[in-house]
Design a protein around this motif. Structure first.
Motif, PDB file in Angstrom:
ATOM      1  N   GLY B 130       0.827  -1.209   0.000  1.00 13.98           N
ATOM      2  CA  GLY B 130       0.000   0.000   0.000  1.00 13.98           C
ATOM      3  C   GLY B 130       0.857   1.252   0.000  1.00 13.98           C
ATOM      4  N   ALA B 131       1.942   1.211   0.794  1.00 15.43           N
ATOM      5  CA  ALA B 131       2.839   2.363   0.853  1.00 15.43           C
ATOM      6  C   ALA B 131       3.541   2.568  -0.489  1.00 15.43           C
ATOM      7  CB  ALA B 131       3.857   2.175   1.975  1.00 15.43           C
ATOM      8  N   LEU B 132       3.883   1.466  -1.142  1.00 14.38           N
ATOM      9  CA  LEU B 132       4.498   1.558  -2.473  1.00 14.38           C
ATOM     10  C   LEU B 132       3.544   2.234  -3.451  1.00 14.38           C
ATOM     11  CD1 LEU B 132       6.191  -1.939  -2.825  1.00 14.38           C
ATOM     12  CD2 LEU B 132       7.316   0.259  -3.140  1.00 14.38           C
ATOM     13  N   LEU B 133       2.275   1.852  -3.361  1.00 20.01           N
ATOM     14  CA  LEU B 133       1.279   2.463  -4.224  1.00 20.01           C
ATOM     15  C   LEU B 133       1.224   3.967  -3.976  1.00 20.01           C
ATOM     16  CD1 LEU B 133      -1.129   2.236  -6.199  1.00 20.01           C
ATOM     17  CD2 LEU B 133      -2.587   1.950  -4.196  1.00 20.01           C
ATOM     18  N   GLY B 134       1.183   4.345  -2.678  1.00 19.96           N
ATOM     19  CA  GLY B 134       1.121   5.754  -2.333  1.00 19.96           C
ATOM     20  C   GLY B 134       2.340   6.505  -2.844  1.00 19.96           C
ATOM     21  N   ALA B 135       3.508   5.913  -2.638  1.00 24.57           N
ATOM     22  CA  ALA B 135       4.740   6.562  -3.077  1.00 24.57           C
ATOM     23  C   ALA B 135       4.756   6.684  -4.595  1.00 24.57           C
ATOM     24  CB  ALA B 135       5.950   5.754  -2.600  1.00 24.57           C
ATOM     25  N   PHE B 136       4.231   5.679  -5.275  1.00 23.12           N
ATOM     26  CA  PHE B 136       4.179   5.692  -6.736  1.00 23.12           C
ATOM     27  C   PHE B 136       3.264   6.824  -7.227  1.00 23.12           C
ATOM     28  CE2 PHE B 136       2.186   4.135 -10.710  1.00 23.12           C
ATOM     29  CZ  PHE B 136       3.317   4.036 -11.490  1.00 23.12           C
ATOM     30  N   ILE B 137       2.088   6.942  -6.574  1.00 21.26           N
ATOM     31  CA  ILE B 137       1.159   8.002  -6.976  1.00 21.26           C
ATOM     32  C   ILE B 137       1.802   9.368  -6.773  1.00 21.26           C
ATOM     33  CG2 ILE B 137      -1.033   9.129  -6.403  1.00 21.26           C
ATOM     34  CD1 ILE B 137      -2.094   6.357  -5.594  1.00 21.26           C
ATOM     35  N   GLN B 138       2.529   9.501  -5.659  1.00 20.27           N
ATOM     36  CA  GLN B 138       3.143  10.798  -5.366  1.00 20.27           C
ATOM     37  C   GLN B 138       4.308  11.100  -6.293  1.00 20.27           C
ATOM     38  OE1 GLN B 138       4.029  10.629  -1.132  1.00 20.27           O
ATOM     39  NE2 GLN B 138       2.262  11.959  -0.818  1.00 20.27           N
ATOM     40  N   GLY B 139       4.910  10.088  -6.839  1.00 15.30           N
ATOM     41  CA  GLY B 139       6.036  10.287  -7.755  1.00 15.30           C
ATOM     42  C   GLY B 139       7.355  10.222  -7.023  1.00 15.30           C
ATOM     43  N   VAL B 140       8.417   9.930  -7.792  1.00  9.45           N
ATOM     44  CA  VAL B 140       9.741   9.822  -7.188  1.00  9.45           C
ATOM     45  C   VAL B 140      10.642  10.906  -7.777  1.00  9.45           C
ATOM     46  CG1 VAL B 140       9.582   7.369  -6.674  1.00  9.45           C
ATOM     47  CG2 VAL B 140      10.405   8.092  -8.900  1.00  9.45           C
ATOM     48  N   ALA B 141      11.573  11.373  -6.946  1.00  8.27           N
ATOM     49  CA  ALA B 141      12.483  12.439  -7.376  1.00  8.27           C
ATOM     50  C   ALA B 141      13.636  11.831  -8.165  1.00  8.27           C
ATOM     51  CB  ALA B 141      13.015  13.185  -6.149  1.00  8.27           C
ATOM     52  N   VAL B 142      13.650  12.091  -9.465  1.00  7.09           N
ATOM     53  CA  VAL B 142      14.744  11.564 -10.283  1.00  7.09           C
ATOM     54  C   VAL B 142      15.269  12.671 -11.190  1.00  7.09           C
ATOM     55  CG1 VAL B 142      13.977   9.169 -10.314  1.00  7.09           C
ATOM     56  CG2 VAL B 142      13.122  10.750 -12.032  1.00  7.09           C
ATOM     57  N   GLU B 143      16.493  12.485 -11.648  1.00 10.95           N
ATOM     58  CA  GLU B 143      17.029  13.413 -12.639  1.00 10.95           C
ATOM     59  C   GLU B 143      17.559  12.604 -13.810  1.00 10.95           C
ATOM     60  OE1 GLU B 143      20.217  15.402 -10.635  1.00 10.95           O
ATOM     61  OE2 GLU B 143      21.618  13.776 -11.056  1.00 10.95           O
ATOM     62  N   ARG B 144      17.557  13.233 -14.954  1.00  8.87           N
ATOM     63  CA  ARG B 144      18.099  12.553 -16.147  1.00  8.87           C
ATOM     64  C   ARG B 144      19.596  12.529 -16.046  1.00  8.87           C
ATOM     65  NH1 ARG B 144      14.514  11.428 -20.508  1.00  8.87           N
ATOM     66  NH2 ARG B 144      16.110  10.336 -21.670  1.00  8.87           N
ATOM     67  N   VAL B 145      20.202  11.444 -16.441  1.00  4.33           N
ATOM     68  CA  VAL B 145      21.661  11.392 -16.465  1.00  4.33           C
ATOM     69  C   VAL B 145      22.128  11.218 -17.903  1.00  4.33           C
ATOM     70  CG1 VAL B 145      21.994  10.615 -14.109  1.00  4.33           C
ATOM     71  CG2 VAL B 145      21.582   8.941 -15.903  1.00  4.33           C
ATOM     72  N   ALA B 146      23.431  11.332 -18.072  1.00  2.40           N
ATOM     73  CA  ALA B 146      24.012  11.454 -19.413  1.00  2.40           C
ATOM     74  C   ALA B 146      23.590  10.324 -20.344  1.00  2.40           C
ATOM     75  CB  ALA B 146      25.531  11.503 -19.298  1.00  2.40           C
ATOM     76  N   ASP B 147      23.523   9.086 -19.819  1.00  2.00           N
ATOM     77  CA  ASP B 147      23.282   7.960 -20.715  1.00  2.00           C
ATOM     78  C   ASP B 147      21.809   7.798 -21.081  1.00  2.00           C
ATOM     79  OD1 ASP B 147      22.172   7.018 -18.431  1.00  2.00           O
ATOM     80  OD2 ASP B 147      23.395   5.215 -18.277  1.00  2.00           O
ATOM     81  N   GLY B 148      20.986   8.774 -20.696  1.00  2.00           N
ATOM     82  CA  GLY B 148      19.580   8.689 -21.073  1.00  2.00           C
ATOM     83  C   GLY B 148      18.735   8.009 -20.028  1.00  2.00           C
ATOM     84  N   GLY B 149      19.362   7.500 -18.965  1.00  2.00           N
ATOM     85  CA  GLY B 149      18.615   6.877 -17.887  1.00  2.00           C
ATOM     86  C   GLY B 149      18.235   7.924 -16.848  1.00  2.00           C
ATOM     87  N   TYR B 150      17.757   7.435 -15.732  1.00  7.32           N
ATOM     88  CA  TYR B 150      17.365   8.324 -14.652  1.00  7.32           C
ATOM     89  C   TYR B 150      18.084   7.929 -13.384  1.00  7.32           C
ATOM     90  CZ  TYR B 150      13.627  10.060 -17.614  1.00  7.32           C
ATOM     91  OH  TYR B 150      12.925  10.621 -18.631  1.00  7.32           O
ATOM     92  N   ARG B 151      18.338   8.925 -12.562  1.00  9.59           N
ATOM     93  CA  ARG B 151      19.030   8.685 -11.314  1.00  9.59           C
ATOM     94  C   ARG B 151      18.142   9.169 -10.188  1.00  9.59           C
ATOM     95  NH1 ARG B 151      24.136  10.141  -8.387  1.00  9.59           N
ATOM     96  NH2 ARG B 151      23.440  12.288  -8.237  1.00  9.59           N
ATOM     97  N   TYR B 152      17.992   8.348  -9.187  1.00 11.04           N
ATOM     98  CA  TYR B 152      17.162   8.737  -8.045  1.00 11.04           C
ATOM     99  C   TYR B 152      17.908   9.776  -7.228  1.00 11.04           C
ATOM    100  CZ  TYR B 152      14.422   8.332  -3.773  1.00 11.04           C
ATOM    101  OH  TYR B 152      13.651   8.592  -2.675  1.00 11.04           O
TER     102      TYR B 152
END
Lengths: 454, 339
Positions: B130-152
């Motif tokens: 349930g907490a995972l669902l809540g965290a997912f709805i709220q979104g996670v803080a990530v930034e784009r990194v050079a290789d096109g992926g995302y970094r938390y």
């Protein structure tokens, strides 16, 4: 310690724990298929008791295997996020195929196999047992395909930082896959055979559940007589394949640092010194190295000198794990051979020294599996995908504290699970098959007798 | 013909996750309800209602994770490190409750510790989901990194917010309700009565949580509010909450009258409608407000390779799952043979 080292240790620990249980369920699954087939054909109560007893062991191992496998499927993402970002297009579908072709099949029919004796006709029950065993094999197929691909990657191209597949057949049937699959499946048979034989030997030695013990012993040694020598052959083929594709790993297995003048010896024992790039205190057999690896007396063997120091696997770990695995493998062949001889002399339950050796060997098949796994995985270092992605570049960017805390919890939790599993298993062995393991018509008769008396 | 593969794959994953929530939901719920009775025999019966099927139920969770990895590797490799701790907590919970199924029956008479493991594991895993669902709805803080992926870029405990705690507790109640209505269906006697009365209280709790999440989510996220309340969506989407309300009323009535099968069906309907509501809110994001399903998708070759197998196998899986449930149909009573 940093997140990389902790993640490596955590993954090694969790997969090392997990691998024990599929080893047992793959081997036992096939074992149960044969037993249930024999039961249906011969209607021999002794076989039925064995079948039910080993089914309980199967269920126990399956339960632990499922939950620890679930952990692994998510750890790929939590701890190895960058690895999955790079390889996800390749490995993701393989793992998904494992789920849809194997896990559901096993889970769907396991219930019927365990609880369905009085709910479905015997043939449907037997079909369920077969499907569960087939499921464990299909699962092995996919997971070893994925693992082998990490050792001998094929069928892909780089698209920027990510891998994309160019040929699925080349991915699935990558160069080391057939050998690795055969080596693993035979390993499960050997490990299971010696576990069952050990339990049987113990029962005979202690004079408990004697009929069950004698039958388990005889059945398992029959299996070992085929599987143990076969494994030597398959292992040799796998070794030659590794020589072709991962020479650095073979050099570490053999402990060859520098080129030899002329034929290579086989180094029996040594203390590899990674920093100095050489062995201390070597005991070697002349010519044997060339003979084993090249099947000729003069062939050249791979050396670590050909590999840059930062690209070498941890030699001592690979070297010693390999010796442990091979040593145990040869021990199994010797024991299986004695078993054949004893059977010819009708002395299978007579030679107490042999029974004691078998009882002591019961867990060693699993030790050999772990050692083999260390050889192959530590030998792949410092690569995750051999030659393409370094282990250090695959780890998730998670705080080291998070990994450390969960690693500690894994050690604690899995320690409890393993202790509980062993305690339950040993108690099951001590109790042996019970009245509940009598064939259905026996039980009905017993019930009928009670009703008449009452 | 051009197939929108990411769309097909999100539908498959949505189906997989929903199957998981329904199926493992009721067997986790049975675990959460363990403390409602101290009677070892009743606990045996509770466990025996799910023992033959729980493993298949849990496989849907692996399907969800593996399909996400197979079809949307970028979302998988972005989300899992960000949600590291709750995922691990969930796994620990599932490990302990999973082994309890076998271990418990091996300890004749001394069930206490594995009973606790089963209850605590079920509770912890449900809360974490349930907490995972809540965290997912709220979104996670990530930034784009050079290789096109995302970094938390967030911390280890960013997932833990009042909202995610609430969704965690909400899902615990929801699973408990599924478990209780399942027991109403599959047991009889005193245990069934206990499950009936538990279900009544749980229904009210679940309705309260559904209402709060339904209001909180759009309130905290203007784009989601826009989607629900803008014209003509307001009318088009209204059937979802209205049908949920109707299902809740039927559920309460069925419980009051002691109907046996209807409560479980209505609870499933409630889950389906809540799930549909979430889907409306989150569409079309694979990671909310970071990447859509098309951004996250693996190349068509990977998705097609997998789809070929899944299209054939999913109906087969559903068929034999159904068969297995049929084999074990009927009331479960004390002493029903364990293997």
């Amino acid at each position: 310690m940093d997140a990389l080292l902790l993640s490596r240790l955590q993954f090694a620990f969790t997969i090392g724990f997990h691998i024990l249980f599929p080893t047992l369920t793959i081997g036992l699954g096939l074992f149960l298929v044969v037993l249930e087939g024999l039961w249906l054909k011969r209607r021999d109560p002794g076989i039925y008791r064995m079948l039910r007893f080993w089914t309980r062991v199967f269920a126990l191992a399956f339960g632990v295997g499922v939950v620890s496998g679930l952990v692994l499927s998510y750890q790929l993402g939590t701890n190895w996020g960058r690895f999955t970002a790079v390889t996800g297009n390749v490995l993701g579908p393989l793992i998904s195929y494992e789920v849809v072709t194997a896990f559901f099949l096993e889970a769907g029919f396991l219930g019927i196999m365990l609880f369905g004796w009085n709910r479905v006709p015997p043939k449907i029950h037997y079909l369920s047992t077969i499907l569960v065993a087939v499921g464990t094999l299909i699962s092995t197929f996919w997971i070893l395909s994925a693992n082998s691909w990490m050792h001998t990657p094929a069928g892909f191209a780089m698209d920027g930082e990510r891998m994309v597949v160019t040929d699925w057949m080349a991915v699935v049937f990558n160069p080391s896959f057939p050998y690795r699959l055969a080596h693993m499946v035979v390993a499960t048979l050997v490990a299971t055979a010696f576990l069952v034989a050990g339990v049987g030997a113990w029962c005979v030695l202690r004079d408990r559940h004697r009929d069950f013990g004698r039958r388990s012993l005889s059945f398992a040694l029959g299996m070992a007589a085929v599987a143990a020598p076969l494994q030597v052959l398959v292992g040799d083929l796998h070794g030659l394949n590794t020589l072709e594709h991962q020479p650095a790993k073979v050099a570490a297995m053999e402990g060859h640092w520098n080129a030899h003048d002329g034929p290579a010896p086989f180094i029996l024992f040594a203390l590899p010194d990674q920093a100095a790039g050489r062995n201390r205190a070597e005991i070697a057999i002349p010519y044997a190295g060339s003979l084993i690896l090249t099947h000729s007396l003069s062939g050249a063997v791979p050396t670590l000198a050909a590999v840059a120091p930062q690209d070498r696997p941890p030699v001592a770990v690979v070297f010693w794990a390999f010796r442990l695995m091979v040593g145990l493998g040869l021990w199994f062949v010797v024991l299986a051979g004695i078993g054949l001889y004893a059977r010819r002399r009708y002395a299978l339950t007579q030679w107490r020294w042999y029974l004691r050796l078998l009882a002591g060997t019961a867990p060693l098949g699993f030790v050999a599996v772990l050692a083999g796994w260390v050889v192959t995985e530590a030998g792949r270092q410092p690569w995750l995908v051999y030659g393409h992605l370094r282990t250090a570049d695959g780890v998730s960017l998670v705080p080291a504290e998070s990994v450390a805390v969960t690693f500690g919890l894994f050690i604690l939790a899995y320690g409890v699970l393993l202790a509980a599993f062993l305690a339950f298993f040993l108690r099951m062995v001590a109790r042996g098959p019970g009245d509940a393991d009598d064939p259905p018509h026996f039980q009905n008769k017993a019930k009928a007798a009670v009703v008449e008396e009452g | 013909m051009d197939l929108d593969l990411p769309l097909i794959w999100s539908a498959i994953i949505a189906l997989g996750v929903f199957m998981y929530v329904l199926l493992d939901g009721f067997d986790l719920g049975v675990g959460i309800l363990f403390p409602f009775t101290r009677d070892a025999g009743e606990r045996d019966v509770m466990m025996n209602t799910v023992a033959p099927v729980w493993d298949g139920n849990e496989t849907w969770l692996i399907l969800g994770g593996a399909s996400l990895l197979g079809a949307f590797p970028l979302a998988y490799s972005t989300l899992l490190p960000a949600l590291y701790l709750p995922v691990m907590v969930m796994l620990f919970g599932l490990v302990f409750r999973g082994v309890a199924f076998e271990f418990r029956f091996k300890t004749a008479g001394r069930h206490l510790w594995w009973d606790r493991a089963f209850f605590t594991g079920s509770l912890v895993a449900s809360f974490a989901q349930g907490a995972l669902l809540g965290a997912f709805i709220q979104g996670v803080a990530v930034e784009r990194v050079a290789d096109g992926g995302y970094r938390y870029t967030g911390g280890a405990f960013d997932w833990l917010t009042p909202f995610s705690v609430m969704t965690g507790v909400g899902l615990v109640c929801g699973y408990a309700l599924l478990g209780a209505t399942w027991l109403v269906w599959r047991t009889d006697g005193a245990l069934q009565q206990r499950a009936l009365s538990a279900a009544r209280g749980l229904t009210l709790a679940v309705l309260a949580f559904v209402a709060v999440v339904s209001l909180w989510t759009p309130w905290a996220n203007p784009p989601i509010a826009q989607r629900w309340f803008a014209w003509p969506n307001l009318v088009l989407l209204a059937p979802i909450p209205l049908a949920a309300l109707a299902a809740a009323l039927v559920l309460l009535r069925a419980l009051a009258r002691g109907w046996e099968r209807m409560p479980f069906l209505m609870t499933m309907a409630l889950f389906l409608l809540s799930y549909a509501g979430l889907a409306v809110s989150l569409w079309p994001f694979a990671v909310p407000r970071v990447m859509t399903i098309w951004d996250a998708a693996s190349p068509p070759e990977s998705q097609m390779f997998l789809l070929a197998g899944v299209a054939v196998l999913l109906p087969v899986i559903l068929a034999y799952t159904f068969y297995s449930y049929r084999v074990f149909r009927g009331k479960v009573r004390a002493g029903a043979g364990y293997h």
